[in-house]
Scaffold this motif. Structure first.
Motif, PDB file in Angstrom:
ATOM      1  N   GLY A  76       0.806  -1.222   0.000  1.00  0.00           N
ATOM      2  CA  GLY A  76       0.000   0.000   0.000  1.00  0.00           C
ATOM      3  C   GLY A  76       0.832   1.261   0.000  1.00  0.00           C
ATOM      4  N   ASN A  77       1.933   1.285   0.754  1.00  0.00           N
ATOM      5  CA  ASN A  77       2.795   2.473   0.775  1.00  0.00           C
ATOM      6  C   ASN A  77       3.421   2.729  -0.592  1.00  0.00           C
ATOM      7  N   TYR A  78       3.798   1.669  -1.274  1.00  0.00           N
ATOM      8  CA  TYR A  78       4.398   1.827  -2.603  1.00  0.00           C
ATOM      9  C   TYR A  78       3.363   2.328  -3.613  1.00  0.00           C
ATOM     10  N   VAL A  79       2.149   1.818  -3.532  1.00  0.00           N
ATOM     11  CA  VAL A  79       1.094   2.261  -4.454  1.00  0.00           C
ATOM     12  C   VAL A  79       0.780   3.735  -4.239  1.00  0.00           C
ATOM     13  N   ASN A  80       0.710   4.148  -2.971  1.00  0.00           N
ATOM     14  CA  ASN A  80       0.432   5.561  -2.681  1.00  0.00           C
ATOM     15  C   ASN A  80       1.548   6.467  -3.193  1.00  0.00           C
ATOM     16  N   LEU A  81       2.791   6.015  -3.084  1.00  0.00           N
ATOM     17  CA  LEU A  81       3.910   6.830  -3.569  1.00  0.00           C
ATOM     18  C   LEU A  81       3.895   6.951  -5.088  1.00  0.00           C
ATOM     19  N   ILE A  82       3.701   5.843  -5.767  1.00  0.00           N
ATOM     20  CA  ILE A  82       3.731   5.873  -7.224  1.00  0.00           C
ATOM     21  C   ILE A  82       2.599   6.719  -7.796  1.00  0.00           C
ATOM     22  N   SER A  83       1.480   6.781  -7.083  1.00  0.00           N
ATOM     23  CA  SER A  83       0.350   7.592  -7.540  1.00  0.00           C
ATOM     24  C   SER A  83       0.385   9.019  -7.009  1.00  0.00           C
ATOM     25  N   SER A  84       1.444   9.381  -6.283  1.00  0.00           N
ATOM     26  CA  SER A  84       1.544  10.726  -5.713  1.00  0.00           C
ATOM     27  C   SER A  84       2.265  11.664  -6.677  1.00  0.00           C
ATOM     28  N   PRO A  85       1.666  12.783  -7.065  1.00  0.00           N
ATOM     29  CA  PRO A  85       2.340  13.731  -7.966  1.00  0.00           C
ATOM     30  C   PRO A  85       3.614  14.317  -7.357  1.00  0.00           C
ATOM     31  N   ASP A  86       3.607  14.535  -6.034  1.00  0.00           N
ATOM     32  CA  ASP A  86       4.797  15.090  -5.391  1.00  0.00           C
ATOM     33  C   ASP A  86       5.973  14.129  -5.485  1.00  0.00           C
ATOM     34  N   PHE A  87       5.713  12.838  -5.286  1.00  0.00           N
ATOM     35  CA  PHE A  87       6.794  11.854  -5.367  1.00  0.00           C
ATOM     36  C   PHE A  87       7.296  11.720  -6.800  1.00  0.00           C
ATOM     37  N   ILE A  88       6.402  11.712  -7.773  1.00  0.00           N
ATOM     38  CA  ILE A  88       6.810  11.628  -9.178  1.00  0.00           C
ATOM     39  C   ILE A  88       7.643  12.846  -9.553  1.00  0.00           C
ATOM     40  N   SER A  89       7.242  14.026  -9.048  1.00  0.00           N
ATOM     41  CA  SER A  89       8.012  15.243  -9.305  1.00  0.00           C
ATOM     42  C   SER A  89       9.408  15.142  -8.701  1.00  0.00           C
ATOM     43  N   SER A  90       9.501  14.627  -7.475  1.00  0.00           N
ATOM     44  CA  SER A  90      10.816  14.452  -6.845  1.00  0.00           C
ATOM     45  C   SER A  90      11.683  13.467  -7.620  1.00  0.00           C
ATOM     46  N   MET A  91      11.053  12.452  -8.187  1.00  0.00           N
ATOM     47  CA  MET A  91      11.806  11.470  -8.960  1.00  0.00           C
ATOM     48  C   MET A  91      12.403  12.102 -10.216  1.00  0.00           C
ATOM     49  N   PHE A  92      11.597  12.901 -10.932  1.00  0.00           N
ATOM     50  CA  PHE A  92      12.107  13.556 -12.143  1.00  0.00           C
ATOM     51  C   PHE A  92      13.175  14.597 -11.806  1.00  0.00           C
TER      52      PHE A  92
END
Length: 313
Positions: A76-92
């Protein structure tokens, strides 16, 4: 006949004795190996493997503010992160930072190493200046560059006022703040990269350059067709180390921008730190740490799969 059989039996006994002796030596070797490797394996187990497994375990649960696991949520924690715009932005943001730092560090290190390998008067002074950043700590480097980027008394502010240009506050603009962190990191990494590449260039046989001179090859041709292929293993090593180190950059970001402005420099490592020690969300930060580990392993494997084929050993 009897004489022959007797003489044949003696070497057989010696062979068996030698085999028993070699077995004892191998057993002793394993004993001594365990003695020497034991402390290292113990340290690795306590400070590397156990924290890694513990992080993976915590990432599968929800935790309280003390870091104690409460509810099992699986992925569940991984799914929430992958669907989070803030986390995706940090990744890019992290990927852009890593590729920029790696490119400029390796390119500038190679350029400076090639220049410093020339036989010129006083070149030893420049070699010392190029490698001096190896002795600078992260805290000192951050203070030094904070002074340079200061909009009132910094170097860039003085240059702007000298040429009647508008003064830019590097650390309050999202784009310039990212480049400020990149410049600082490249400056910090340049000393190590320069020394490693300089040693590789100086180990290239002079006979190759002499043969190229006889054929009338230009210096650019010699650089791209002799120097670069001959030091390709070192280039591969330096690029791999720089990529892994860039993914783990923390100190300069914490002291210069603290992930800002507007999360423009909020790399994955700094995000892990903030979620764990600012927000107290240890399960989320543990999941982010596992994802970061997978990303680093993925890019490392990519390098070994594609770039290593172009390395000349």
């Amino acid at each position: 006949m009897l004489k022959t059989s007797t003489t044949d039996a003696v070497p057989e006994k010696k062979v068996k004795a030698t085999q028993r002796h070699s077995f004892r030596l191998n057993a002793n070797d394993k004993y001594y190996a365990s003695i020497f490797l034991g402390p290292s394996l113990l340290v690795l187990g306590l400070f590397v493997f156990y924290p890694m497994l513990k992080t993976l375990y915590i990432s599968l649960f929800l935790t309280n503010t003390l870091g104690k696991t409460t509810v099992y949520v699986g992925l569940g924690n991984y799914v929430n992160l992958i669907s989070s715009p803030d986390f995706i932005s940090s990744m890019f943001v992290t990927l852009f930072y890593v590729f920029a730092v790696t490119f400029f560090t390796v390119a500038l290190g190679l350029l400076l190493a090639n220049l410093a390998s020339q036989k010129l008067p006083g070149i030893a002074i420049f070699r010392t200046l190029y490698s001096v950043t190896m002795g600078v700590s992260v805290a000192v480097a951050a203070i030094f560059w904070l002074f340079i980027f200061n909009p009132s008394t910094g170097f860039f502010a003085l240059m702007s006022s000298m040429f009647n240009l508008p003064v830019m506050n590097w650390l309050t603009n999202p784009t310039s703040a990212m480049w400020a962190v990149i410049i600082t990191t490249v400056w910090m990494n340049l000393g190590f990269t320069f020394l490693i590449l300089l040693g590789a260039i100086q180990s290239v046989p002079n006979t190759l350059y002499e043969a190229a001179d006889v054929e009338g090859a230009s210096s650019n041709f010699q650089f791209f067709h002799i120097t670069v292929p001959m030091i390709s293993p070192t280039l591969f090593f330096v690029s791999t180390i720089t990529i892994i180190g860039s993914f783990k950059s923390f100190g300069l970001i914490d002291m210069i921008t603290k992930g800002g402005p507007t999360n423009a420099t909020n790399m994955l490592v700094y995000r892990i730190y903030k979620d764990a020690f600012y927000s107290g969300n240890y399960s989320k930060s543990s999941a982010e740490a596992i994802i970061l580990t997978v990303i680093i392993a993925f890019f490392t494997l990519l390098q070994f799969k594609f770039l290593e084929k172009k390395v000349n050993y």
